[in-house]
Scaffold this active site. Structure first.
Site, PDB file in Angstrom:
ATOM      1  N   HIS A 112     -39.369  51.411  30.557  1.00  0.00           N
ATOM      2  CA  HIS A 112     -38.067  52.066  30.726  1.00  0.00           C
ATOM      3  C   HIS A 112     -36.979  51.020  31.002  1.00  0.00           C
ATOM      4  CE1 HIS A 112     -35.049  54.852  32.224  1.00  0.00           C
ATOM      5  NE2 HIS A 112     -35.813  55.855  31.829  1.00  0.00           N
ATOM      6  N   GLY A 141     -31.403  43.139  42.031  1.00  0.00           N
ATOM      7  CA  GLY A 141     -30.573  43.326  40.850  1.00  0.00           C
ATOM      8  C   GLY A 141     -29.262  44.032  41.114  1.00  0.00           C
ATOM      9  N   GLY A 167     -18.801  44.577  45.305  1.00  0.00           N
ATOM     10  CA  GLY A 167     -19.566  43.327  45.342  1.00  0.00           C
ATOM     11  C   GLY A 167     -19.032  42.265  44.407  1.00  0.00           C
ATOM     12  N   ARG A 173     -19.486  39.050  41.520  1.00  0.00           N
ATOM     13  CA  ARG A 173     -20.055  38.956  40.172  1.00  0.00           C
ATOM     14  C   ARG A 173     -21.389  38.203  40.211  1.00  0.00           C
ATOM     15  NH1 ARG A 173     -16.500  39.510  35.620  1.00  0.00           N
ATOM     16  NH2 ARG A 173     -14.352  40.033  36.152  1.00  0.00           N
ATOM     17  N   HIS A 209     -28.044  40.728  43.097  1.00  0.00           N
ATOM     18  CA  HIS A 209     -28.953  40.507  44.234  1.00  0.00           C
ATOM     19  C   HIS A 209     -30.196  39.836  43.634  1.00  0.00           C
ATOM     20  CE1 HIS A 209     -32.004  41.397  47.245  1.00  0.00           C
ATOM     21  NE2 HIS A 209     -31.039  41.688  48.111  1.00  0.00           N
TER      22      HIS A 209
END
Lengths: 299, 299
Positions: free
Chosen positions: B82, B172, B163, B165, B168
């Site tokens: 997925h 992600g 947040g 650019r 994490h």
């Protein structure tokens, strides 16, 4: 998920505000019970309450209300247009969620027994709780009304289901039973001919040879100049709304008359309407209790 | 009556039972939240949870789940069929009762802000919460997937809504938004010709010039030898199920094909089905929130 039962007591008081207020306070006195609605009619001199709760709290609130009514309503002084035989005239229990009609019959019998034991009011069990066919119908049970009850209780076939053959001096007799929720469903025709609506009503209702669980009459909506087939669907699981709707449609056709709309009066259980959607969309294998999102949110 | 919001987080973990168990425990850690359902798919390596609660508790449980996922799912090691871009891949909020989509947009923004502030995960707002049209569609937002996100965030049009650019490192990017409840509605045709179902799907879906809030494809039910128009109704208030049903009926007619049934997959809000009943019974002036009995029982 907890069981939900509806109770719709009818009290023979629609004028004295203090007594009505007392009934409202009593209805709210049991935690877990919700008073959905109540309405009083002065000419009928009668009030109808709608309460919901689980199978335990509904019994308690029903008893407290009957007790309050027996202490504050004197049937020897009651006058009103609506037929009645007791301070609490009828006390129906209706299955709403995760509970069967049979379980509501049990509930009705427990409450009936307690009412008789603690308040000495004789009880007729009616509708699904009836102990013989002639007690199913409330009109037959109540025939004679409060004034005729002392004699009626002495008749061979009319010993109460709980209690002696003697009315409570001021609270009379109460009918207690379980029944399916009613749906008030009216279908409007594009005619001002009341006779057509009355003829259709006659053939679709159970008493006329039509659908057993449908009661119907023709009525005139004077302000709109249209005739209406006005129905009480007394068991929507055994006779869905779409069935009477489609039947009225094809019966009206012989008079060159069409359906122009319908009305649902007051509250209807979601299932009564979702059954209709299932029919028209031809839904295969729909599981009402599992697939309707809201059923997972209730209690 | 309290507001009810549904939250359906999708996590990029469908294999490690300990992590799934931890998510379940977290889902159950906030009083007032009900975990309606969860399912994991090993080949997708993904789990979908369905939670409901009021507008306050749903925010808390959503945050706790995203936090748990960020601590236990490492996207640098994630493989699955997925498409995905984050440990918590998508976090939609859906209005269920007594709450508007706009209020769910507010909720989504509050949760998004907190996730970014406390967990340093960048957030794209999508669906009804999107800050520009190209972010409405999840597929466009997620394009490039986890591996492509570091570069995507540097593109002119793809600064996150919350947040910096910069992804994490292990969790992600997460898409957070408000959307209407989906209804998965399939209509079965009396033909084994998949092409007919596909042609009908193409003209009824929004992307083909049909109904904006309907997604549709033709599929073959191999074991029954019939073709099906398989739909996601993404806003049943703006496009009711009866509308696509009747449209499929008249479009199928040109091929000499009839509808033989339909399916509703998974959960559907009661209103999506009661709207259908209202249409077919031509009900005048029905008030869903007041006249459906169950609406008085919820919270």
């Amino acid at each position: 998920m907890s069981k939900i039962v509806e109770c719709i007591p009818n009290f023979s008081e629609g004028q004295n505000q203090a007594t009505i207020d007392g009934l409202v306070a009593t209805a709210k006195s049991v935690p877990g019970v919700t008073l959905l609605d109540y309405s009083s009619d002065a000419s009928h001199n009668r009030s109808v309450f709608t309460l919901v709760g689980d199978e335990v709290v509904i019994q308690e609130v029903a008893f407290r209300l009957v007790k309050y009514a027996s202490e504050h309503i004197d049937m020897t002084k009651h006058h009103g247009e609506h037929p009645r035989m007791g301070a609490t005239d009828v006390l129906p229990f209706v299955p709403i969620k995760d509970i069967s009609t049979e379980e509501c019959v049990d509930i009705s019998k427990k409450v009936a027994e307690r009412i008789n034991k603690e308040l000495q009011i004789p009880i007729f069990l009616y509708e699904a709780s009836a102990t013989c066919p002639e007690r199913t119908n409330l009109a037959k049970v109540r025939k004679g009304q409060f004034e005729g009850m002392p004699e009626k209780l002495l008749e061979e076939n009319w010993a109460p289901d709980f209690g002696d053959r003697k009315i409570h001096p001021t609270a009379g007799v109460t009918a207690v039973g379980a029944r399916m929720p009613l749906v008030a469903f009216n279908v409007n025709l594009d005619t001002d001919n009341l006779e057509i609506a009355s003829k259709i009503a006659k053939i679709i209702r159970g008493s006329g040879g039509g659908y057993k669980y449908c009661k119907a009459i023709g009525v005139m909506l004077e302000e709109r100049h249209i005739a209406q087939v006005s129905m009480n669907m007394v068991n929507f699981e055994k006779c869905s709304l779409y069935r009477t709707f489609e039947t009225i449609k094809f019966e009206a056709r012989r008079y060159g008359v069409n359906i122009i709309g319908s009305e649902i009066i007051g509250l209807a259980p979601a299932k009564a309407l979702i059954d209709v959607a299932e029919y028209y969309l031809q839904v295969e294998d729909f599981d009402y209790s599992k697939q309707v999102l809201e059923n997972h949110l209730l209690g």
